[in-house]
Motif scaffolding. Sequence first.
Motif, PDB file in Angstrom:
ATOM      1  N   PHE A  32       0.847  -1.323   0.098  1.00  0.00           N
ATOM      2  CA  PHE A  32       0.333  -0.057  -0.087  1.00  0.00           C
ATOM      3  C   PHE A  32       0.797   1.663  -0.204  1.00  0.00           C
ATOM      4  N   VAL A  33       1.564   1.135   0.948  1.00  0.00           N
ATOM      5  CA  VAL A  33       2.535   2.866   0.438  1.00  0.00           C
ATOM      6  C   VAL A  33       4.024   2.262   0.574  1.00  0.00           C
ATOM      7  N   GLN A  34       4.828   1.646  -0.393  1.00  0.00           N
ATOM      8  CA  GLN A  34       5.847   1.859  -1.762  1.00  0.00           C
ATOM      9  C   GLN A  34       5.294   1.781  -2.733  1.00  0.00           C
ATOM     10  N   ALA A  35       4.494   0.419  -3.032  1.00  0.00           N
ATOM     11  CA  ALA A  35       3.759   0.168  -4.362  1.00  0.00           C
ATOM     12  C   ALA A  35       2.577   1.238  -4.742  1.00  0.00           C
ATOM     13  N   ASN A  36       2.352   1.789  -3.520  1.00  0.00           N
ATOM     14  CA  ASN A  36       0.687   2.433  -3.845  1.00  0.00           C
ATOM     15  C   ASN A  36      -0.626   1.500  -5.229  1.00  0.00           C
ATOM     16  N   VAL A  37      -0.656   0.449  -4.377  1.00  0.00           N
ATOM     17  CA  VAL A  37      -1.430  -0.137  -4.877  1.00  0.00           C
ATOM     18  C   VAL A  37      -3.072   0.340  -4.474  1.00  0.00           C
ATOM     19  N   GLU A  38      -4.318  -0.403  -4.779  1.00  0.00           N
ATOM     20  CA  GLU A  38      -5.224  -0.479  -4.754  1.00  0.00           C
ATOM     21  C   GLU A  38      -6.065  -1.403  -4.335  1.00  0.00           C
ATOM     22  N   THR A  39      -5.244  -2.491  -4.162  1.00  0.00           N
ATOM     23  CA  THR A  39      -5.844  -3.722  -3.349  1.00  0.00           C
ATOM     24  C   THR A  39      -4.485  -4.407  -3.569  1.00  0.00           C
ATOM     25  N   PHE A  40      -5.182  -5.484  -1.738  1.00  0.00           N
ATOM     26  CA  PHE A  40      -4.114  -6.782  -1.658  1.00  0.00           C
ATOM     27  C   PHE A  40      -4.970  -7.709  -1.564  1.00  0.00           C
ATOM     28  N   HIS A  41      -4.710  -8.585  -2.399  1.00  0.00           N
ATOM     29  CA  HIS A  41      -5.107 -10.365  -2.073  1.00  0.00           C
ATOM     30  C   HIS A  41      -4.074 -11.163  -1.592  1.00  0.00           C
ATOM     31  N   TYR A  42      -5.113 -11.677  -0.446  1.00  0.00           N
ATOM     32  CA  TYR A  42      -4.124 -13.044   0.021  1.00  0.00           C
ATOM     33  C   TYR A  42      -4.655 -13.996  -0.773  1.00  0.00           C
ATOM     34  N   TRP A  43      -4.278 -15.539  -1.572  1.00  0.00           N
ATOM     35  CA  TRP A  43      -4.095 -16.451  -2.261  1.00  0.00           C
ATOM     36  C   TRP A  43      -5.630 -17.211  -1.956  1.00  0.00           C
ATOM     37  N   TRP A  44      -5.517 -18.588  -0.904  1.00  0.00           N
ATOM     38  CA  TRP A  44      -6.608 -18.518  -0.539  1.00  0.00           C
ATOM     39  C   TRP A  44      -7.617 -17.996   0.478  1.00  0.00           C
ATOM     40  N   MET A  45      -8.560 -18.404   0.265  1.00  0.00           N
ATOM     41  CA  MET A  45      -9.554 -17.973   1.591  1.00  0.00           C
ATOM     42  C   MET A  45      -9.119 -19.228   2.468  1.00  0.00           C
ATOM     43  N   VAL A  46      -9.436 -20.774   1.641  1.00  0.00           N
ATOM     44  CA  VAL A  46      -9.769 -21.860   2.604  1.00  0.00           C
ATOM     45  C   VAL A  46      -8.131 -23.052   2.407  1.00  0.00           C
ATOM     46  N   THR A  47      -7.572 -23.773   2.748  1.00  0.00           N
ATOM     47  CA  THR A  47      -7.158 -25.468   2.047  1.00  0.00           C
ATOM     48  C   THR A  47      -7.344 -26.347   2.747  1.00  0.00           C
ATOM     49  N   ASN A  48      -6.886 -27.180   2.209  1.00  0.00           N
ATOM     50  CA  ASN A  48      -7.280 -28.259   2.773  1.00  0.00           C
ATOM     51  C   ASN A  48      -5.918 -29.370   2.687  1.00  0.00           C
ATOM     52  N   HIS A  49      -5.079 -28.380   3.077  1.00  0.00           N
ATOM     53  CA  HIS A  49      -3.495 -28.718   3.400  1.00  0.00           C
ATOM     54  C   HIS A  49      -3.331 -28.602   4.940  1.00  0.00           C
ATOM     55  N   PRO A  50      -2.638 -30.193   5.323  1.00  0.00           N
ATOM     56  CA  PRO A  50      -2.511 -30.234   6.807  1.00  0.00           C
ATOM     57  C   PRO A  50      -1.460 -29.188   7.475  1.00  0.00           C
ATOM     58  N   SER A  51      -0.213 -28.403   6.399  1.00  0.00           N
ATOM     59  CA  SER A  51       0.375 -28.265   7.679  1.00  0.00           C
ATOM     60  C   SER A  51       0.731 -26.537   6.570  1.00  0.00           C
ATOM     61  N   LYS A  52       0.799 -26.362   5.509  1.00  0.00           N
ATOM     62  CA  LYS A  52       0.849 -24.918   4.417  1.00  0.00           C
ATOM     63  C   LYS A  52       0.143 -23.949   4.938  1.00  0.00           C
ATOM     64  N   LEU A  53       0.337 -22.544   5.419  1.00  0.00           N
ATOM     65  CA  LEU A  53      -0.349 -21.430   5.630  1.00  0.00           C
ATOM     66  C   LEU A  53      -0.748 -20.823   4.123  1.00  0.00           C
ATOM     67  N   ASN A  54      -0.999 -21.555   2.498  1.00  0.00           N
ATOM     68  CA  ASN A  54      -1.584 -21.071   2.289  1.00  0.00           C
ATOM     69  C   ASN A  54      -2.834 -20.699   1.778  1.00  0.00           C
ATOM     70  N   GLY A  55      -3.772 -21.245   2.715  1.00  0.00           N
ATOM     71  CA  GLY A  55      -5.188 -20.874   3.007  1.00  0.00           C
ATOM     72  C   GLY A  55      -5.192 -20.421   4.160  1.00  0.00           C
ATOM     73  N   LEU A  56      -6.521 -19.145   4.506  1.00  0.00           N
ATOM     74  CA  LEU A  56      -6.471 -18.280   6.285  1.00  0.00           C
ATOM     75  C   LEU A  56      -6.694 -19.397   6.903  1.00  0.00           C
ATOM     76  N   ILE A  57      -7.917 -20.343   6.781  1.00  0.00           N
ATOM     77  CA  ILE A  57      -8.300 -21.212   7.444  1.00  0.00           C
ATOM     78  C   ILE A  57      -8.455 -22.344   6.596  1.00  0.00           C
TER      79      ILE A  57
END
Length: 624
Positions: free
Chosen positions: A340-365
């Motif tokens: 937001f501050v350096q790149a002056n983007v208008e949005t930020f997106h995380y990758w997955w809302m949810v994941t079914n992977h047991p150990s990775k943080l590639n989802g928020l839930i």
Amino acid sequence: MVKKTILGRKFPSNIILRKRFIATKLCRKLFFLPFLMLIVTGCSVDNDNEEVGFNQDVENNDAKFSTSLEASSSSVTINWNNEKQTIQGIGASDAWLSDDIENHNKRNEIINRFFRTDGNNIGLSILRQRIDPNVRPDSNTWLWSNPKFKANAWVANQAKNRGVNKIWASCWTAPAWMKTNNSKTDGGKLKTENFSDYAVFLSEYVKRMKNFENVDYYGISPQNEPGYKTWESMIWDYGKLKDFIADDLTWRMNAAGLGSTKIFYPEETRWGDIDNEKWKLTSSDIQNNVDIICGHSYGPISFEDYSNYGKPIWHTEYWIENLQEIDGAIKLGEYIHKYFVQANVETFHYWWMVTNHPSKLNGLIRLDGSTNYTIYKTFYALGQFSKFIKPGWKRISVSNASPYSNIYISAYKNNNNSKVTIVAVNNSSQSQDVDINFNGFNSSLTPYRTSGSENLDEKSSIPSTSSMIVALPKKSITTFTGSASESSPLPPTGVWLRLKNRESGKFAYLKSDDSNRLRGNGQGSGNAAYWMFLDAGNGYYKIKNQSTNGFAYSKNNDSFRIRGNGAGASDSAFWKPGIVNGNWFKLTNKENGANMRFLNSDNSRLRADNNSTNNSAQWVWELL
């Protein structure tokens, strides 16, 4: 002495919430601070060149400020009148997993977690989806009953019902039969003879969603990560994607009645690869047919600002890799701040809302089968921004936005100037007290915090104030949000500044060989071009010159020309600053009510010209 507690730390009441009118130090009297010049020695830059060190602001457009006063090195100032980009939202994706959400026993609870703003829900304002190539298995068939297509529609409508109005989609690959490798995975290119078929596929997908599923996509990206080939993917030569958009996709979307659907491009894997030479961002094909420049932030993390290409800039995907729980969550907060501050983007997106992977943080839930789920710390870290910063809000400048190593502070206000949100990220291993000043507004605030032991926890409210000292615990994100009321900013005292005229684009200086008259066409170098504001009471200030140690005053018997060697004892040496608009102001003389004016026809001399209603460039100044 009475003690007050803010965010778990006790301070004497007279140093926690200090009203601006009783403040005596320089950092309590900040006026147009984003335009002040910071002269810094001994500052450090981290190894990744992501953030400058102490006393520096990460924003190239924000000027810096420092004095010899000890407080200034750690003071942060929120500048109400210095607006930056408009925020369009914060979101995440349900790609491949919309049916997992729809079929979960607690699906409504999960949907609420993402899109509602009450309680510990995080209020995402954007949903990104995947365009499923399986609805077009061959040139003669459309499978609109495809479960993932239907699940996309279900999740999108659930988000829309909870107030989300920006739902868009990326395509990872064309249907296999359109590609050179006859596969949806492992790259392959779109066959030249199927360019038109691919444009039809994309436009029909969007039209079906709109007309039959009640989901009107805000926009589409015709290719996710066009240079990556592992899972579902398709490789594009740089010029070919540009040509496809200009020659095939735009025409087909218009013909389908979808001309208002925005086209995203190039949605690169690495943020630093959104390069003009590579993607021809300034070409007429892109300028005329692409609506949003976007990309992801994998590989070497970087924060280039592409806003000079004349298009909105969207960050569209990132997930924390190789970091667990609180470390990953706070690092995510740091990256959101920097985009937001350096790149002056208008949005930020995380990758997955949810994941079914047991150990990775590639989802928020993490979905634990179809009956339970686990919320990761990254969910709350994202919520420290998404719950409070809404579409249409503007980011506002923060001077000295990183007052200590690994401390990052950004600020935002809503579009009718009645609310403010300040987000403070502490990615260090120790707690830190930070002095925050409000320039041009007062606010009453409620803090919310995520840390190792807290999850968007609401803290004790802070009554209306113009400055505060806050304690930021180690590895934490604290969001301060509340109502705001504009106030008149005050000029800084005790620091040497320059006065830049809007018309000449140059600086006021004292010309000793012209009877100490002031001129407005200087280069801004030397003591004669530096001035210090000293409080004279009732909103007026004396303006002292560094060369003569005398004061600027209007000399009535010299056609109101301004000289810089006065004693500062009379009303003719008292000046009141007032905002004209945005970054610019006028200086009104107390004795005659006239304004300081640059007059080119008088050898660039300055006069106190008796025209208090004129806001043209000759009368308007900026502090640097």
